[in-house]
Design a protein around this motif. Sequence first.
Motif, mmCIF file in Angstrom:
data_model
loop_
_atom_site.group_PDB
_atom_site.id
_atom_site.type_symbol
_atom_site.label_atom_id
_atom_site.label_comp_id
_atom_site.label_asym_id
_atom_site.label_seq_id
_atom_site.Cartn_x
_atom_site.Cartn_y
_atom_site.Cartn_z
ATOM 1 N N SER A 153 0.850 -1.194 0.000
ATOM 2 C CA SER A 153 0.000 0.000 0.000
ATOM 3 C C SER A 153 0.887 1.246 0.000
ATOM 4 O O SER A 153 1.923 1.265 0.676
ATOM 5 N N PRO A 154 0.502 2.279 -0.724
ATOM 6 C CA PRO A 154 1.299 3.516 -0.695
ATOM 7 C C PRO A 154 1.420 4.102 0.711
ATOM 8 O O PRO A 154 2.365 4.830 0.986
ATOM 9 N N LYS A 155 0.494 3.759 1.604
ATOM 10 C CA LYS A 155 0.524 4.305 2.963
ATOM 11 C C LYS A 155 1.372 3.467 3.927
ATOM 12 O O LYS A 155 1.606 3.874 5.042
ATOM 13 N N ASN A 156 1.826 2.282 3.495
ATOM 14 C CA ASN A 156 2.684 1.467 4.346
ATOM 15 C C ASN A 156 4.074 2.090 4.348
ATOM 16 O O ASN A 156 4.630 2.381 3.284
ATOM 17 N N PRO A 157 4.678 2.307 5.522
ATOM 18 C CA PRO A 157 5.967 3.001 5.575
ATOM 19 C C PRO A 157 7.161 2.173 5.100
ATOM 20 O O PRO A 157 8.214 2.729 4.816
ATOM 21 N N ILE A 158 7.038 0.866 4.978
ATOM 22 C CA ILE A 158 8.161 0.032 4.540
ATOM 23 C C ILE A 158 8.056 -0.164 3.030
ATOM 24 O O ILE A 158 7.088 -0.717 2.527
ATOM 25 N N LYS A 159 9.067 0.333 2.325
ATOM 26 C CA LYS A 159 9.018 0.394 0.854
ATOM 27 C C LYS A 159 9.987 -0.558 0.164
ATOM 28 O O LYS A 159 10.031 -0.592 -1.066
ATOM 29 N N GLU A 160 10.786 -1.334 0.906
ATOM 30 C CA GLU A 160 11.749 -2.227 0.267
ATOM 31 C C GLU A 160 11.022 -3.191 -0.665
ATOM 32 O O GLU A 160 9.920 -3.642 -0.355
ATOM 33 N N PRO A 161 11.642 -3.536 -1.808
ATOM 34 C CA PRO A 161 10.988 -4.471 -2.733
ATOM 35 C C PRO A 161 10.880 -5.865 -2.107
ATOM 36 O O PRO A 161 11.678 -6.229 -1.236
ATOM 37 N N LEU A 162 9.918 -6.625 -2.564
ATOM 38 C CA LEU A 162 9.692 -7.954 -2.002
ATOM 39 C C LEU A 162 10.861 -8.894 -2.317
ATOM 40 O O LEU A 162 11.311 -9.636 -1.455
ATOM 41 N N GLU A 163 11.357 -8.862 -3.539
ATOM 42 C CA GLU A 163 12.427 -9.780 -3.927
ATOM 43 C C GLU A 163 13.777 -9.081 -3.872
ATOM 44 O O GLU A 163 14.267 -8.549 -4.863
ATOM 45 N N MET A 164 14.381 -9.118 -2.706
ATOM 46 C CA MET A 164 15.701 -8.517 -2.513
ATOM 47 C C MET A 164 16.757 -9.610 -2.582
ATOM 48 O O MET A 164 16.523 -10.736 -2.146
ATOM 49 N N LYS A 165 17.918 -9.268 -3.117
ATOM 50 C CA LYS A 165 19.031 -10.223 -3.197
ATOM 51 C C LYS A 165 19.965 -10.007 -2.005
ATOM 52 O O LYS A 165 20.193 -8.880 -1.579
ATOM 53 N N GLU A 166 20.501 -11.107 -1.528
ATOM 54 C CA GLU A 166 21.489 -11.060 -0.445
ATOM 55 C C GLU A 166 22.792 -10.518 -1.037
ATOM 56 O O GLU A 166 23.262 -11.035 -2.071
ATOM 57 N N PRO A 167 23.406 -9.504 -0.446
ATOM 58 C CA PRO A 167 24.685 -9.004 -0.985
ATOM 59 C C PRO A 167 25.789 -10.034 -0.758
ATOM 60 O O PRO A 167 25.673 -10.919 0.088
ATOM 61 N N ALA A 168 26.888 -9.906 -1.507
ATOM 62 C CA ALA A 168 28.018 -10.815 -1.363
ATOM 63 C C ALA A 168 28.596 -10.750 0.062
ATOM 64 O O ALA A 168 29.027 -11.751 0.610
ATOM 65 N N GLU A 169 28.543 -9.552 0.625
ATOM 66 C CA GLU A 169 29.038 -9.382 2.003
ATOM 67 C C GLU A 169 28.090 -8.439 2.731
ATOM 68 O O GLU A 169 27.743 -7.372 2.224
ATOM 69 N N CYS A 170 27.685 -8.847 3.921
ATOM 70 C CA CYS A 170 26.777 -8.020 4.729
ATOM 71 C C CYS A 170 27.560 -7.031 5.571
ATOM 72 O O CYS A 170 28.650 -7.352 6.052
ATOM 73 N N PRO A 171 27.007 -5.830 5.750
ATOM 74 C CA PRO A 171 27.681 -4.858 6.616
ATOM 75 C C PRO A 171 27.694 -5.363 8.071
ATOM 76 O O PRO A 171 26.812 -6.116 8.477
ATOM 77 N N LYS A 172 28.703 -4.965 8.769
ATOM 78 C CA LYS A 172 28.824 -5.407 10.179
ATOM 79 C C LYS A 172 28.150 -4.458 11.107
ATOM 80 O O LYS A 172 27.993 -3.348 10.963
#
Length: 172
Positions: A153-172
């Motif tokens: 919904s446009p009113k939902n505050p979380i906008k990240e896409p549903l299909e996100m890829k895991e990065p090669a390295e995660c931030p610590k």
Amino acid sequence: MRAACVLNWLWGVLFLSLAGCSLGESEYLGGNLNGVNHTSAAINYFKVNGYGGPNISPHGYGGGMCCVMLPREWRPGLMMKVEWETDPDPYAKSPPLGTDEFRKFMVKHKANYEHHTAIVPLPPYEQGLCALEVHFLPCHQVKVTTACWGYGSPKNPIKEPLEMKEPAECPK
């Protein structure tokens, strides 16, 4: 005379039971517990402050589980403990169910399950809580919202896409 005593006793019990109902509102509100999985791993289960949520398929939704309890009134500093288990290979090809090969496969497969915990802030909300929506993001990150509008919904505050890829390295 004896009937009058019994009647007075019954009235007294009724009065006390009604008085117990008027002690005020509960300090907590109950709401549904929903989850959105933005990752390619399956969420086998999750909990928020000990309240259990559903399993969620990769890049999917789960929810409508009753209930999670939250304070009736939001206050600064409210934190939520989110615990979850993931299956990093949810589509692994398995032998037929009920066989010894399947049982051996599952022992090895479950050894790869991962357990995670995150402490996240609970964003402000108004009275009339709708639900707690937990978003599972790459790198074992979590966001929560109490918005009354579902993901997408446009009113939902979380906008990240549903299909996100895991990065090669995660931030610590």
